[in-house]
Design an enzyme around this catalytic site. Structure first.
Site, PDB file in Angstrom:
ATOM      1  N   LYS A  17       0.679  -1.246   0.071  1.00  0.00           N
ATOM      2  CA  LYS A  17      -0.019  -0.081   0.150  1.00  0.00           C
ATOM      3  C   LYS A  17       0.905   1.071  -0.100  1.00  0.00           C
ATOM      4  O   LYS A  17       2.020   1.237   0.495  1.00  0.00           O
ATOM      5  CB  LYS A  17      -0.743   0.014   1.242  1.00  0.00           C
ATOM      6  N   ASP A 145      -2.184  -2.363  10.054  1.00  0.00           N
ATOM      7  CA  ASP A 145      -2.270  -2.077   8.411  1.00  0.00           C
ATOM      8  C   ASP A 145      -2.743  -3.389   8.031  1.00  0.00           C
ATOM      9  O   ASP A 145      -3.225  -3.356   6.613  1.00  0.00           O
ATOM     10  CB  ASP A 145      -0.955  -1.860   7.915  1.00  0.00           C
TER      11      ASP A 145
HETATM   12  P1  ATP Z   1       5.076  -1.378   9.248  1.00  0.00           P
HETATM   13  O1  ATP Z   1       3.964  -2.068   8.843  1.00  0.00           O
HETATM   14  O2  ATP Z   1       5.559  -1.552  10.433  1.00  0.00           O
HETATM   15  O3  ATP Z   1       4.993   0.119   8.850  1.00  0.00           O
HETATM   16  P2  ATP Z   1       6.827  -1.689   6.912  1.00  0.00           P
HETATM   17  O4  ATP Z   1       5.577  -1.607   5.854  1.00  0.00           O
HETATM   18  O5  ATP Z   1       7.771  -0.339   6.899  1.00  0.00           O
HETATM   19  O6  ATP Z   1       6.338  -1.712   8.418  1.00  0.00           O
HETATM   20  P3  ATP Z   1       7.442  -4.420   6.938  1.00  0.00           P
HETATM   21  O7  ATP Z   1       8.250  -4.991   5.491  1.00  0.00           O
HETATM   22  O8  ATP Z   1       5.977  -4.826   6.891  1.00  0.00           O
HETATM   23  O9  ATP Z   1       7.544  -2.899   6.671  1.00  0.00           O
HETATM   24  O10 ATP Z   1       8.220  -4.991   8.106  1.00  0.00           O
HETATM   25  C1  ATP Z   1       8.663  -4.331   9.136  1.00  0.00           C
HETATM   26  C2  ATP Z   1       9.266  -5.173  10.199  1.00  0.00           C
HETATM   27  O11 ATP Z   1       8.497  -6.085  10.669  1.00  0.00           O
HETATM   28  C3  ATP Z   1      10.656  -5.941   9.488  1.00  0.00           C
HETATM   29  O12 ATP Z   1      11.742  -5.040   9.842  1.00  0.00           O
HETATM   30  C4  ATP Z   1      10.742  -7.093  10.071  1.00  0.00           C
HETATM   31  O13 ATP Z   1      11.444  -7.177  11.155  1.00  0.00           O
HETATM   32  C5  ATP Z   1       9.398  -7.313  10.666  1.00  0.00           C
HETATM   33  N1  ATP Z   1       8.443  -8.500   9.963  1.00  0.00           N
HETATM   34  C6  ATP Z   1       7.640  -9.099  10.726  1.00  0.00           C
HETATM   35  N2  ATP Z   1       6.965  -9.967   9.716  1.00  0.00           N
HETATM   36  C7  ATP Z   1       7.351  -9.823   8.663  1.00  0.00           C
HETATM   37  C8  ATP Z   1       7.188 -10.187   6.961  1.00  0.00           C
HETATM   38  N3  ATP Z   1       6.147 -11.099   6.931  1.00  0.00           N
HETATM   39  N4  ATP Z   1       7.735  -9.622   6.147  1.00  0.00           N
HETATM   40  C9  ATP Z   1       8.795  -8.661   6.597  1.00  0.00           C
HETATM   41  N5  ATP Z   1       9.070  -7.942   7.519  1.00  0.00           N
HETATM   42  C10 ATP Z   1       8.145  -8.656   8.844  1.00  0.00           C
END
Ligand code: ATP
Length: 310
Positions: A17, A145
């Site tokens: 998103k 989210d």
């Molecule tokens: P947020 O949803 O916290 O805003 P984001 O969208 O910036 O995060 P994500 O890739 O969702 O980023 O991951 C944030 C952190 O969550 C990663 O650094 C990782 O340590 C953890 N994490 C937990 N599950 C997952 C997953 N399935 N994929 C990626 N990261 C994950």
């Protein structure tokens, strides 16, 4: 429910998103911030495959640095599977495979998309018979989210971003995303915003008095006019993200010089989303940024939420 209800594997695809608008209120005692946001699901997908198994296991493919994604109960997809098993009283397990395309810690909700996809995949694999409303309730428990990754399209999120209302969005918006090799920690960016707001109101956007999505944002989405939407893109976290990563501002300026209508940091960053006037404009922007050594992707939105493939 017993393992006997298990069947063949299930493949689910869930989108990343962009927050086309993100208003952040003050910090609550529980550490969370009140939000008013508009999410748009875009055509950059996470694929999750669930296979019958007696225990819970997980493999992740498509990440350059495997140490950035946990494989244990800290992984949102694993937590989703176990939460669903508990809610449905299912006593078997699942072998999950995640194929990642959304950048890790990129501000595009990749982990949340994995959680939503794992919920839908395990629900189908196990034949839980839980209602859609119950799945949304479980999604909200997994993360703010996650309900949007189930829902998809374009939606207004309030509360922690988990209370959703569909937003009317006409047509299709073309975006060029500029991803980064290195992610940004969401808590660190919120922490920086709090610090900037405490230090000097001039450095960061003041906490908004009322947390509503401004009407022009909703009107622009309804009209389908990319130019109107470009002038109402806003992200309260951008100042804090740029504080951590000053190059993001330069990337936005570069994208605009290359012909994009406007650009924004996506969520907590560091992905930059550049809104373009149409597909050809997006291709031109993508080529110009690629020539400059950046890693641009051309996507569109809105697209549906987590869905079974095939
Ligand atoms: P947020 O949803 O916290 O805003 P984001 O969208 O910036 O995060 P994500 O890739 O969702 O980023 O991951 C944030 C952190 O969550 C990663 O650094 C990782 O340590 C953890 N994490 C937990 N599950 C997952 C997953 N399935 N994929 C990626 N990261 C994950």
């Amino acid at each position: 429910m017993s393992q006997a209800s298990s069947s063949a594997s299930v493949h689910v695809r869930a989108p990343g998103k962009i927050n086309v608008y993100l208003g952040v209120g003050g910090r609550h005692d529980d550490g969370y911030h009140a939000l008013a946001t508009v999410f748009q699901a875009v055509s950059l997908y996470e694929d999750v495959i669930a296979r019958p198994a007696a225990d819970f296991s997980l493999v992740v493919r498509g990440v350059d640095d495997p140490s950035t994604v946990p494989l244990d109960d800290r992984n949102l997809a694993m937590r989703a599977a176990k939460l669903l098993a508990a809610a449905a009283d299912f006593d078997g397990g699942v072998a999950l495979e995640i194929r990642k395309s959304v950048p890790v810690a990129g501000g595009m909700g990749g982990g949340s998309a994995d959680a939503a996809a794992a919920l839908v995949a395990c629900d189908a694999l196990w034949g839980t018979g839980l209602s859609t409303a119950r799945l949304h309730e479980l999604a909200a428990r997994l993360g703010a989210d996650v309900p949007f990754a189930l829902h998809g399209g374009t939606a207004v999120g309030t509360g922690r971003g988990d209370r959703l209302n569909p937003a009317l969005a006409r047509g299709r918006f073309e975006w060029v995303l500029v991803t980064s090799d290195e992610g940004l920690s969401t808590p660190a960016v919120y922490g920086r915003l709090d610090a900037l707001r405490e230090e000097d109101g001039a450095l960061a956007d003041d906490p908004p008095l009322s947390l509503d999505v401004p009407i022009p944002v909703l009107q622009a989405l309804r009209s389908g006019d990319a130019g109107d939407l470009a002038s109402s893109l806003h992200n309260d976290l951008q100042t804090a993200a740029v504080h951590e990563r000053p190059d993001l501002e330069r990337t936005i300026e570069h994208g605009i010089r290359a012909g994009a209508l406007h650009g924004i940091v996506s969520g907590s960053g560091p992905t930059v989303a550049l809104l373009c006037a149409g597909p050809e404009n997006a291709q031109d922007v993508q080529s110009a940024l690629r020539e400059a050594g950046l890693d641009p992707l051309h996507v569109h939105g809105p697209v549906p939420g987590a869905r079974i493939v095939g």
